[in-house]
Structure formats: structure tokens, C-alpha cells
Design an enzyme around this catalytic site. Structure first.
Site, short mmCIF file in Angstrom:
data_model
loop_
_atom_site.label_atom_id
_atom_site.label_comp_id
_atom_site.label_asym_id
_atom_site.label_seq_id
_atom_site.Cartn_x
_atom_site.Cartn_y
_atom_site.Cartn_z
CG ASP A 16 0.91 1.24 6.01
OD1 ASP A 16 1.66 0.88 6.87
OD2 ASP A 16 -0.18 1.65 5.90
CG ASP A 23 -2.06 6.68 1.32
OD1 ASP A 23 -1.93 7.79 2.03
OD2 ASP A 23 -3.37 6.67 1.16
CG ASP A 67 -1.80 1.15 1.23
OD1 ASP A 67 -2.04 1.94 0.35
OD2 ASP A 67 -2.33 1.41 2.59
#
Length: 395
Positions: free
Chosen positions: A302, A97, A95
Site C-alpha cells: 500500500d 493487505d 502494509d
């Protein structure tokens, strides 16, 4: 969010879902599914579907704001507890982000385009690691724009299926360059003299064709040396003296030697011991170079998401309830040209009356909107975005 706003968004989402293709992920029947709705608190999870049709019918009838599926595969995906589900394995997911990038934490939509470009760069960097360092087949990797502030990567190679959390954390450590030890890359080797007797020890580093981080560090060493060679003496000495432990005398010695004709050739071969007292100076410089290399080339992701073997992740081709943008499936080759502020927009430009409750600047579909508080009219795609983000209510 006011009820008339959530009602409007559900109507627009239903309109999209009635024609969206929504291809199911591999092994969909073994995955847990979760849903968040505009008018119901919390997540409705522990759902499973036996077919794509069953899933699509559910989404079209309930119109969720967010749709998720597990990275994991279970024997009983609809069981109410993880223990009862019986874990069979999980995709390796990443992930990426904007919240993981210090300069964008807490930033609003004013910086949205710049922020998404930065995250895309980090995504491409991480993909390079997965393809070159880990050797994953490109066909086993899928990418998706999250519909929000970043991108997701799914690796569905059999070799990662059974990896537990600690092994997945180690992968993240490698990708991010966390814990790289200079002694792993820079070391002394014996140099044979007459009759095989060791006469000296020579300082060696990774060669330019070394795999993984070794090759990256070699190229960083060469890049630094080339940069210093191009500078005048005063500027080059100033930069070298920024390295802890290097004074004027060592800096002058180092600078004079790296300007020798054979310096770059020696560095590319991994030979760092091409001048007197080289070892002591390189031992000061290499940690600095490695720190800068990791900062420039290390991936950003992450870790808790990757390490969590029960994680739910957004379903590609669903809509993100916080933006109204589509969670968009991408090939690795199409990622570079992908523009989320155009290509993930699914709504039209019919005029919609809204009331701006938080002033903002927005760029979508090539149009810029500078918005102050109060009632205004916007194209549907911009209205949906601002309503979903909480910057406006239906007027």
C-alpha cells in the site's frame, strides 16, 4: 454491534491483556499512540507513554479494541498537531493487505485462509527485495501479522529514518516494478573492428548475475526461451504470435535460433545478438517479458502507508478489534511456517452461545464451521472472531 456483544468482547480482551507480554517498540517514548474503543466513536490519539509499564497499565485499564503507534519519532509526540509534534524521523513501513490484491477486494471470511496465504507470499517476495536489492540487515527488519487480512513490515535502519514521502514512494515504485523502462536494460554497444574502429553494434541485455531487476529479467528471458524450446513448433509459434508485432516469419526465425546449442549460454551472458535480425525481434519481445516479470515478481504494498511519514500502525501483541486475533510479531525465518488461523488465536474453546446474523463458513484452529442464521454454540475462539467481525451477536 449490540452493547452486550461489545461488553463480552471487552471482557475477553481484558482477560488477554492481563497476561500478555506486550513488548514496546524501539523508541516508544518518542512515538504517538492511538486507540479505538468498542463503545466510543473515532480514535483517541496524540497520546505518549514514558515507559512500557505506563503503556501496559493504560491498555489494561481501558481495554481498547485497537492499539496503534506511529512509525514516526517526535520531539513532542503528545502535541495536538503534527507541526507541534516536531518530526524527527520515521521507520520505513509496508502494509500488505488482501485489499491490495484485485482478486480479494471485498471478499468475505469464506476465502480467509487462501487470501492470507496469498498475502504471505507477497510479504516474502517484498522481504527478498529489501534484503537482496536494498541490502538491509535482517536484524533491522521486523514483520508482524496484522491480526486482520495481511502483514506489516518495519525497517528500522538509520539510512531510512530521515527519508521524506517522495523518497519512500520511489522505493515502492522500485519494489512494484512501476515505470521500469526496457531501454534501461536492453541496449546496443559498439563492437570494435580493426585498429579500434567500431564495425558494428551488438544488442546487450542484463547478465544472469546482474543485481536487482536486471538479474530477474535475464532469468525471465531464459525461462521463456527454455519453455519455447520444450514446446512443439505449432504451440511455440502460437505463443510467439501473441506478442504484438511478431508475425509467422519472425516467430519461425526466432524459434529456430533459440533452439541453437549456444542460445542459453549467450542469454546468460547478456548477449542477445546471437542471430541475424535479433535486435528487431527482441525489441518486441522484451517489453512483453518485462510486463510479465513485473506481474509475477513485483511486490504488492500500500503506497500511501509507506509514503505517509506520520502513519499509525498496529502495535504488535495487541488484539485486532475486528477479528480478535493477535497482531503477532514474527522473525523473517518464522514467517513461512506461521499459520495465522492457529498461531494468532489467543482464546480458548469454552462453549459460547451466539446468534449468527450473517451465514458464513469459517476455518479456525483446524476446525471448519458452516454456519446458518440462528442461535448456535461455538468455541470461544470462533465466537470472538465472528462477534468482532459482525457476523454474530451474543446469544
Amino acid at each position: 454491534m449490540e452493547s452486550k456483544t461489545s461488553t463480552y468482547l471487552r471482557a475477553r480482551f481484558r482477560e488477554y491483556y492481563l497476561t500478555a507480554s506486550m513488548d514496546a517498540p524501539p523508541g516508544m517514548e518518542a512515538r504517538e499512540w492511538g486507540f479505538i474503543f468498542y463503545d466510543t466513536p473515532g480514535m483517541r490519539r496524540h497520546r505518549s507513554f514514558r515507559s512500557r509499564k505506563e503503556l501496559v497499565d493504560y491498555i489494561r485499564s481501558t481495554v481498547p479494541a485497537h492499539v496503534y503507534h506511529s512509525a514516526a519519532y517526535y520531539l513532542k509526540p503528545d502535541a495536538p498537531t503534527m507541526k507541534e509534534k516536531i518530526w524527527k524521523g520515521a521507520d520505513l513501513i509496508f502494509d500488505l493487505d488482501a485489499d491490495h490484491l484485485a482478486e480479494y477486494r471485498g471478499s468475505g471470511i469464506r476465502d480467509f485462509r487462501e487470501m492470507l496465504e496469498r498475502v504471505k507470499g507477497e510479504t516474502m517476495k517484498l522481504l527478498e527485495f529489501l534484503l537482496s536489492d536494498f541490502g538491509f540487515d535482517e536484524r533491522m527488519i521486523s514483520v508482524a501479522f496484522s491480526g486482520g487480512r495481511g502483514y506489516h513490515i518495519h525497517v528500522r535502519d538509520k539510512s531510512v529514518l530521515k527519508l521524506r514521502s517522495d523518497a519512500r514512494r520511489e522505493i515502492v515504485d522500485y519494489l512494484t516494478g512501476r515505470g521500469l523502462d526496457p531501454e534501461r536494460f536492453i541496449h546496443k554497444i559498439g563492437v570494435d573492428g580493426d585498429a579500434g574502429v567500431e564495425r558494428a553494434r551488438s544488442l546487450r541485455g542484463p547478465a544472469s548475475d546482474a543485481p536487482g531487476w536486471g538479474g530477474r529479467i535475464n532469468k525471465a528471458i531464459e525461462s521463456m526461451v527454455m519453455h519455447l524450446r520444450e514446446l512443439d513448433d505449432e504451440e511455440a509459434l502460437r505463443l510467439l504470435k501473441n506478442v504484438k508485432g511478431i508475425g509467422k516469419q519472425k516467430a519461425r526465425l526466432f524459434l529456430s535460433q533459440i533452439r541453437e546449442e549456444n542460445a542459453i549460454k549467450s542469454i546468460r551472458a547478456g548477449n542477445l545478438d546471437f542471430f541475424k535480425h535479433a535486435s528487431g525481434i527482441w525489441n518486441l519481445i522484451i517489453p512483453y517479458i518485462m510486463e510479465e516479470t513485473v506481474r509475477a515478481l513485483g511486490g504488492e504494498t500500500d503506497e500511501p502507508v509507506t509514503a505517509d511519514v506520520h502513519r499509525l500502525i498496529r502495535f504488535p501483541e495487541s488484539l485486532h478489534g475486528g477479528t480478535g486475533l493477535r497482531v503477532t510479531s514474527l522473525s523473517i525465518n518464522s514467517l513461512h511456517a506461521f499459520d495465522p488461523l492457529k498461531d494468532a488465536v489467543v482464546f480458548g474453546d469454552d462453549p459460547v452461545h451466539v446468534e449468527i446474523i450473517r451465514p458464513t463458513t469459517l476455518e479456525l484452529m483446524g476446525e471448519r464451521f458452516d454456519l446458518l442464521e440462528g442461535k448456535t454454540e461455538l468455541p470461544e475462539y470462533a465466537a470472538v472472531f465472528l462477534l468482532a467481525r459482525g457476523f454474530a451477536e451474543v446469544g
